[in-house]
Design a protein around this motif. Structure first.
Motif, PDB file in Angstrom:
ATOM      1  N   ASN A  78       8.872  -0.408 -65.915  1.00 14.26           N
ATOM      2  CA  ASN A  78       8.739  -1.401 -67.171  1.00 14.26           C
ATOM      3  C   ASN A  78       7.154  -1.604 -67.670  1.00 14.26           C
ATOM      4  OD1 ASN A  78      11.286  -2.278 -67.161  1.00 14.26           O
ATOM      5  ND2 ASN A  78      10.784  -4.114 -65.506  1.00 14.26           N
ATOM      6  N   GLN A  79       6.228  -1.193 -66.561  1.00 10.29           N
ATOM      7  CA  GLN A  79       4.888  -1.068 -66.985  1.00 10.29           C
ATOM      8  C   GLN A  79       4.398   0.302 -67.267  1.00 10.29           C
ATOM      9  OE1 GLN A  79       2.462  -3.269 -64.172  1.00 10.29           O
ATOM     10  NE2 GLN A  79       3.789  -5.119 -63.980  1.00 10.29           N
ATOM     11  N   GLU A  80       5.271   1.396 -67.434  1.00  8.62           N
ATOM     12  CA  GLU A  80       5.048   2.521 -67.698  1.00  8.62           C
ATOM     13  C   GLU A  80       3.966   3.235 -66.657  1.00  8.62           C
ATOM     14  OE1 GLU A  80       4.146   2.964 -71.840  1.00  8.62           O
ATOM     15  OE2 GLU A  80       6.186   2.439 -72.396  1.00  8.62           O
ATOM     16  N   LEU A  81       4.009   3.123 -65.477  1.00  6.74           N
ATOM     17  CA  LEU A  81       3.068   3.477 -64.310  1.00  6.74           C
ATOM     18  C   LEU A  81       3.635   4.737 -63.567  1.00  6.74           C
ATOM     19  CD1 LEU A  81       2.118  -0.046 -62.849  1.00  6.74           C
ATOM     20  CD2 LEU A  81       0.711   1.198 -64.637  1.00  6.74           C
ATOM     21  N   ASN A  82       2.743   5.448 -63.262  1.00  2.00           N
ATOM     22  CA  ASN A  82       3.062   6.531 -62.400  1.00  2.00           C
ATOM     23  C   ASN A  82       3.627   6.200 -60.996  1.00  2.00           C
ATOM     24  OD1 ASN A  82       3.282   9.351 -61.554  1.00  2.00           O
ATOM     25  ND2 ASN A  82       1.426   9.349 -60.366  1.00  2.00           N
ATOM     26  N   PHE A  83       4.976   6.567 -60.790  1.00  2.00           N
ATOM     27  CA  PHE A  83       5.212   5.991 -59.350  1.00  2.00           C
ATOM     28  C   PHE A  83       5.610   7.300 -58.373  1.00  2.00           C
ATOM     29  CE2 PHE A  83       9.241   4.254 -56.976  1.00  2.00           C
ATOM     30  CZ  PHE A  83       8.568   3.112 -56.860  1.00  2.00           C
ATOM     31  N   GLU A  84       4.778   7.251 -57.226  1.00  2.00           N
ATOM     32  CA  GLU A  84       4.927   8.346 -56.236  1.00  2.00           C
ATOM     33  C   GLU A  84       5.658   8.000 -55.040  1.00  2.00           C
ATOM     34  OE1 GLU A  84       3.965  11.226 -56.562  1.00  2.00           O
ATOM     35  OE2 GLU A  84       2.756  10.936 -58.693  1.00  2.00           O
ATOM     36  N   TRP A  85       6.360   6.879 -55.183  1.00  2.00           N
ATOM     37  CA  TRP A  85       7.159   6.269 -53.960  1.00  2.00           C
ATOM     38  C   TRP A  85       8.433   7.180 -53.876  1.00  2.00           C
ATOM     39  CZ3 TRP A  85       7.211   0.375 -52.951  1.00  2.00           C
ATOM     40  CH2 TRP A  85       5.851   0.024 -53.128  1.00  2.00           C
ATOM     41  N   ASN A  86       9.027   7.203 -52.533  1.00  2.00           N
ATOM     42  CA  ASN A  86      10.403   7.922 -52.459  1.00  2.00           C
ATOM     43  C   ASN A  86      11.140   7.052 -51.427  1.00  2.00           C
ATOM     44  OD1 ASN A  86      10.010  10.712 -53.589  1.00  2.00           O
ATOM     45  ND2 ASN A  86       8.300  10.787 -51.993  1.00  2.00           N
ATOM     46  N   TYR A  87      12.558   7.303 -51.618  1.00  2.12           N
ATOM     47  CA  TYR A  87      13.391   6.443 -50.926  1.00  2.12           C
ATOM     48  C   TYR A  87      14.442   7.617 -50.266  1.00  2.12           C
ATOM     49  CZ  TYR A  87      17.447   3.306 -49.887  1.00  2.12           C
ATOM     50  OH  TYR A  87      18.443   2.465 -49.166  1.00  2.12           O
ATOM     51  N   VAL A  88      14.536   7.504 -49.029  1.00  2.00           N
ATOM     52  CA  VAL A  88      15.384   8.545 -48.116  1.00  2.00           C
ATOM     53  C   VAL A  88      16.092   7.846 -47.395  1.00  2.00           C
ATOM     54  CG1 VAL A  88      15.137  10.590 -46.486  1.00  2.00           C
ATOM     55  CG2 VAL A  88      13.478  10.170 -48.388  1.00  2.00           C
ATOM     56  N   ILE A  89      17.382   8.105 -47.363  1.00  2.00           N
ATOM     57  CA  ILE A  89      18.478   7.529 -46.529  1.00  2.00           C
ATOM     58  C   ILE A  89      18.827   8.695 -45.386  1.00  2.00           C
ATOM     59  CG2 ILE A  89      20.823   7.006 -46.099  1.00  2.00           C
ATOM     60  CD1 ILE A  89      20.697   5.626 -49.033  1.00  2.00           C
ATOM     61  N   ASN A  90      18.533   8.327 -44.078  1.00  2.00           N
ATOM     62  CA  ASN A  90      18.752   9.293 -43.055  1.00  2.00           C
ATOM     63  C   ASN A  90      20.449   9.253 -42.373  1.00  2.00           C
ATOM     64  OD1 ASN A  90      18.108  11.321 -41.224  1.00  2.00           O
ATOM     65  ND2 ASN A  90      16.999   9.988 -39.605  1.00  2.00           N
ATOM     66  N   PRO A  91      21.185  10.229 -42.971  1.00  2.00           N
ATOM     67  CA  PRO A  91      22.382  10.448 -42.714  1.00  2.00           C
ATOM     68  C   PRO A  91      22.890  10.181 -41.319  1.00  2.00           C
ATOM     69  CG  PRO A  91      21.960  12.123 -43.989  1.00  2.00           C
ATOM     70  CD  PRO A  91      20.808  11.415 -43.401  1.00  2.00           C
ATOM     71  N   ASN A  92      23.796   9.228 -41.198  1.00  3.72           N
ATOM     72  CA  ASN A  92      24.482   8.652 -39.834  1.00  3.72           C
ATOM     73  C   ASN A  92      23.322   8.308 -38.808  1.00  3.72           C
ATOM     74  OD1 ASN A  92      26.910  10.227 -40.742  1.00  3.72           O
ATOM     75  ND2 ASN A  92      26.112  12.132 -40.293  1.00  3.72           N
ATOM     76  N   ALA A  93      22.293   7.926 -39.095  1.00  4.61           N
ATOM     77  CA  ALA A  93      21.614   7.190 -38.343  1.00  4.61           C
ATOM     78  C   ALA A  93      21.316   5.752 -38.213  1.00  4.61           C
ATOM     79  CB  ALA A  93      20.119   7.721 -38.811  1.00  4.61           C
ATOM     80  N   ASP A  94      21.331   5.006 -37.045  1.00  5.41           N
ATOM     81  CA  ASP A  94      21.222   3.780 -37.096  1.00  5.41           C
ATOM     82  C   ASP A  94      19.743   3.221 -36.911  1.00  5.41           C
ATOM     83  OD1 ASP A  94      20.643   4.646 -34.492  1.00  5.41           O
ATOM     84  OD2 ASP A  94      22.705   3.916 -33.689  1.00  5.41           O
ATOM     85  N   HIS A  95      19.596   2.454 -36.091  1.00  2.01           N
ATOM     86  CA  HIS A  95      17.978   1.760 -35.790  1.00  2.01           C
ATOM     87  C   HIS A  95      17.278   2.476 -34.811  1.00  2.01           C
ATOM     88  CE1 HIS A  95      15.005  -0.886 -37.065  1.00  2.01           C
ATOM     89  NE2 HIS A  95      14.953  -1.461 -36.160  1.00  2.01           N
ATOM     90  N   ASN A  96      17.849   3.841 -34.106  1.00  5.60           N
ATOM     91  CA  ASN A  96      17.250   4.217 -33.045  1.00  5.60           C
ATOM     92  C   ASN A  96      15.499   4.880 -33.472  1.00  5.60           C
ATOM     93  OD1 ASN A  96      16.427   6.517 -31.407  1.00  5.60           O
ATOM     94  ND2 ASN A  96      18.591   6.207 -30.420  1.00  5.60           N
ATOM     95  N   TYR A  97      14.816   4.309 -32.825  1.00  6.86           N
ATOM     96  CA  TYR A  97      13.503   5.018 -33.068  1.00  6.86           C
ATOM     97  C   TYR A  97      13.171   6.497 -33.098  1.00  6.86           C
ATOM     98  CZ  TYR A  97      11.632   5.092 -28.195  1.00  6.86           C
ATOM     99  OH  TYR A  97      11.298   5.288 -27.152  1.00  6.86           O
ATOM    100  N   LEU A  98      13.748   6.925 -32.072  1.00  3.12           N
ATOM    101  CA  LEU A  98      13.775   8.348 -31.844  1.00  3.12           C
ATOM    102  C   LEU A  98      14.279   9.197 -32.748  1.00  3.12           C
ATOM    103  CD1 LEU A  98      15.030   8.264 -28.034  1.00  3.12           C
ATOM    104  CD2 LEU A  98      12.666   8.512 -28.818  1.00  3.12           C
ATOM    105  N   ILE A  99      15.251   8.859 -33.370  1.00  3.72           N
ATOM    106  CA  ILE A  99      15.836   9.683 -34.553  1.00  3.72           C
ATOM    107  C   ILE A  99      14.912   9.213 -35.897  1.00  3.72           C
ATOM    108  CG2 ILE A  99      17.636   9.852 -36.248  1.00  3.72           C
ATOM    109  CD1 ILE A  99      19.548   8.897 -34.099  1.00  3.72           C
ATOM    110  N   ALA A 100      14.517   8.127 -35.990  1.00  5.89           N
ATOM    111  CA  ALA A 100      13.812   7.759 -37.133  1.00  5.89           C
ATOM    112  C   ALA A 100      12.278   8.452 -37.201  1.00  5.89           C
ATOM    113  CB  ALA A 100      13.354   6.340 -37.089  1.00  5.89           C
ATOM    114  N   VAL A 101      11.504   8.168 -36.119  1.00  2.00           N
ATOM    115  CA  VAL A 101      10.105   8.980 -36.160  1.00  2.00           C
ATOM    116  C   VAL A 101      10.170  10.411 -36.246  1.00  2.00           C
ATOM    117  CG1 VAL A 101       9.074   6.711 -34.876  1.00  2.00           C
ATOM    118  CG2 VAL A 101      10.030   9.005 -33.764  1.00  2.00           C
ATOM    119  N   SER A 102      11.292  10.875 -35.687  1.00  2.00           N
ATOM    120  CA  SER A 102      11.281  12.382 -35.775  1.00  2.00           C
ATOM    121  C   SER A 102      11.693  12.833 -37.265  1.00  2.00           C
ATOM    122  CB  SER A 102      12.511  13.001 -35.004  1.00  2.00           C
ATOM    123  OG  SER A 102      12.798  14.296 -35.196  1.00  2.00           O
ATOM    124  N   LYS A 103      12.667  12.078 -37.939  1.00  2.00           N
ATOM    125  CA  LYS A 103      12.862  12.274 -39.475  1.00  2.00           C
ATOM    126  C   LYS A 103      11.365  12.009 -40.136  1.00  2.00           C
ATOM    127  CE  LYS A 103      15.003  13.094 -43.185  1.00  2.00           C
ATOM    128  NZ  LYS A 103      15.829  14.411 -43.475  1.00  2.00           N
TER     129      LYS A 103
END
Length: 353
Positions: free
Chosen positions: A320-345
């Motif tokens: 809406n403000q015509e700004l450069n947007f460098e963010w990303n959104y990533v869904i880790n397949p088949n992963a729950d809230h396990n921190y070991l899987i998350a930080v490795s990814k």
């Protein structure tokens, strides 16, 4: 022969001899049973002793194999140019009060002045040691210095002291009178720690990366908000329970109102390389420690919904403000809230993008 003689007496109808024979037979049977039981007890005793010896050998072998590796050892207690492998050092973040925090680290072999530095922010269990250990292999694989500060409950109590960065005395009820001085913010520990790490290791890198998971992701994305001049390169906020959204009509900590973030520079904010990471199965609305109330539930009812909405709303503002947007959104397949899987990814995302 003795038994045969006894039966000989029977032929003379000696009832007394009959009783004697029966008694002798009973005695012999008792001796046999007793001998059998004794033998069984001896066998059980020997077996138990052998099992104890074998178990002891296995345990000592396991301990030796653990201690041979760097993951469960702190090879140093002071950070300097000779430090290598896993270690822990103390960092004094307040010279006046001499307050310090423990920092768990890992320095890969053959590190150089150009070796990247990655800060990792632990979850609500405050288990910096475990987070350090979980990323040792990745640090060696990608060749980065691992820095994991430990924000204990005693030094940084509750969500106010850690998740919300100690910006307010009571982060859920912000006001000008309860706004802490910026040097007292928990967020204000990170940049000096980066400078100290560089000095001690003779490191020349200009920026550092950040990985935060769960409560650490809350700390990480708010750190980006409250410290816009921080020397951060890439940042991965993984599975935050909830977010400070970019809503000006909602009070902090759920939005920007009634906080120093009211005049946030979106151009600068969206230029940061922030990745919002979430597991596809991190969708339990009844997950332990997941906050619920009438305001936060507007973000969604579980971590997956909240992560998606946080990213989507920010992206809409940028469009809406015509700004450069460098963010990303990533869904880790088949992963729950396990921190070991998350930080490795998260490490993969930082060094493989």
């Amino acid at each position: 022969m003795y038994i045969e003689n006894e039966f000989y007496q029977l032929q003379k109808n000696d009832w007394y001899s009959l009783y004697m024979v029966i008694g002798i037979i009973n005695i012999q049977c008792f001796r046999f049973i007793l001998l059998k039981n004794v033998c069984q007890l001896v066998i059980n005793f020997i077996t138990s002793r052998l099992l104890s010896v074998l178990l002891t050998i296995v345990l000592f072998s396991s301990c030796d194999s653990i201690n041979d590796g760097p993951i469960n050892l702190n090879n140093y207690t002071e950070l300097n140019s000779q430090s290598e492998g896993a270690g822990m050092f103390s960092f004094t973040y307040d010279l006046i009060s001499e307050s310090y925090l423990n920092v768990y680290s890992h320095i890969p072999t053959n590190s150089s002045p150009s070796t990247p530095i990655v800060f990792v922010f632990h979850g609500n269990n405050r288990n910096a040691y475990d987070y350090r250990n979980s990323l040792v292999e990745k640090a060696d694989l990608y060749g980065f210095i691992l820095i994991v500060p430990e924000f204990t409950n005693s030094q940084f109590p509750g969500g106010d002291g850690y998740n919300l960065g100690n910006v307010f005395i009571d982060g859920d009820n912000p006001s000008l009178s309860t706004l802490n001085p910026e040097p007292e913010w928990t967020f204000s520990v990170i940049e000096p720690l980066f400078t100290y790490t560089k000095q001690q290791l003779n490191n020349q890198t200009a920026k550092y990366h950040i990985i935060g998971h769960s409560a650490g992701a809350q700390f990480a994305h708010r750190f980006l908000f409250f410290k816009p001049e921080a020397k951060v390169d890439k940042i991965v906020a993984s599975a935050a329970g909830w977010y400070t959204t970019l809503e000006l009509d909602i009070n902090f900590p759920y939005g920007l109102n009634s906080s120093p973030l009211e005049n946030m520079d979106y151009t600068q904010l969206f230029s940061n390389h922030l990745t919002v990471l979430i597991g596809s199965n991190d969708n339990d609305p009844n997950s332990s420690s997941l906050r619920h109330n009438s305001i936060v539930d507007l973000q969604g009812l579980n971590r997956l919904e909240r992560a998606s909405n946080f990213y989507t709303n920010a992206q809409s503002i940028a469009v809406n403000q015509e700004l450069n947007f460098e963010w990303n959104y990533v869904i880790n397949p088949n992963a729950d809230h396990n921190y070991l899987i998350a930080v490795s990814k998260a490490a993969d995302l930082i060094f493989n993008q």
